[in-house]
Design an enzyme around this catalytic site. Sequence first.
Site, PDB file in Angstrom:
ATOM      1  N   ASP A  31      19.769  23.466 -15.498  1.00  0.00           N
ATOM      2  CA  ASP A  31      19.895  23.579 -14.051  1.00  0.00           C
ATOM      3  C   ASP A  31      18.994  22.524 -13.397  1.00  0.00           C
ATOM      4  OD1 ASP A  31      20.808  26.163 -11.992  1.00  0.00           O
ATOM      5  OD2 ASP A  31      19.449  24.612 -11.233  1.00  0.00           O
ATOM      6  N   ASN A  87      26.200  35.058 -10.635  1.00  0.00           N
ATOM      7  CA  ASN A  87      26.360  35.293  -9.207  1.00  0.00           C
ATOM      8  C   ASN A  87      27.844  35.174  -8.874  1.00  0.00           C
ATOM      9  OD1 ASN A  87      23.566  35.559  -8.778  1.00  0.00           O
ATOM     10  ND2 ASN A  87      23.323  33.339  -8.645  1.00  0.00           N
ATOM     11  N   GLY A  93      25.548  35.506  -3.938  1.00  0.00           N
ATOM     12  CA  GLY A  93      24.714  34.306  -3.888  1.00  0.00           C
ATOM     13  C   GLY A  93      25.280  33.122  -4.649  1.00  0.00           C
ATOM     14  N   GLN A  94      26.585  33.139  -4.896  1.00  0.00           N
ATOM     15  CA  GLN A  94      27.190  32.019  -5.634  1.00  0.00           C
ATOM     16  C   GLN A  94      27.327  30.811  -4.716  1.00  0.00           C
ATOM     17  OE1 GLN A  94      31.008  32.922  -7.404  1.00  0.00           O
ATOM     18  NE2 GLN A  94      31.184  30.900  -8.345  1.00  0.00           N
ATOM     19  N   HIS A 100      29.790  30.375 -13.732  1.00  0.00           N
ATOM     20  CA  HIS A 100      28.666  29.938 -14.557  1.00  0.00           C
ATOM     21  C   HIS A 100      27.735  31.102 -14.853  1.00  0.00           C
ATOM     22  CE1 HIS A 100      27.872  29.155 -10.287  1.00  0.00           C
ATOM     23  NE2 HIS A 100      26.599  29.467 -10.505  1.00  0.00           N
ATOM     24  N   HIS A 102      23.878  31.903 -15.627  1.00  0.00           N
ATOM     25  CA  HIS A 102      22.506  31.404 -15.637  1.00  0.00           C
ATOM     26  C   HIS A 102      21.786  32.015 -16.836  1.00  0.00           C
ATOM     27  CE1 HIS A 102      22.273  29.974 -11.318  1.00  0.00           C
ATOM     28  NE2 HIS A 102      23.275  30.829 -11.205  1.00  0.00           N
TER      29      HIS A 102
END
Length: 114
Positions: A31, A87, A93-94, A100, A102
């Site tokens: 990230d 998310n 909160g995407q 994806h 995390h």
Amino acid sequence: MAGKTIFKRIIDREIPATIIYEDDLCLAFKDVNPQAPTHVLVIPKKEIPSLADSTEADEAVLGRLLSVARKVAVDLGLTNGYRTVINCGRDGGQSVDHLHVHLLGGRALAWPPG
Ligand code: AMP
């Protein structure tokens, strides 16, 4: 090409990323704005916008995403544990519309998230 997400552009090698794992279905890379000492994103090569957009036909790739997260956690030495987060949508909160996972670790993580 207009309309590609930033993650699709990483898959297509149009923009750089620190890729740490790749197979036929998935890609994992660091990230760019890490929230923990280890912060990796595991994404499907298939363009699935969010978990909510996935279907039963995507079960193999959904399983692979978690399997890859586990492998990467081992490879990166996260022996004290780690967190996987997906998310989904605005309330989730995407911010990037490409599914994806995390993978966060390397420090104790608070719970619950905000
Ligand atoms: P989310 O908010 O769950 O959609 O997560 C999107 C994540 O993508 C955030 O943690 C961002 O820091 C990360 N991100 C955005 N652009 C890039 C990029 N070019 N390379 C790596 N990570 C990125």
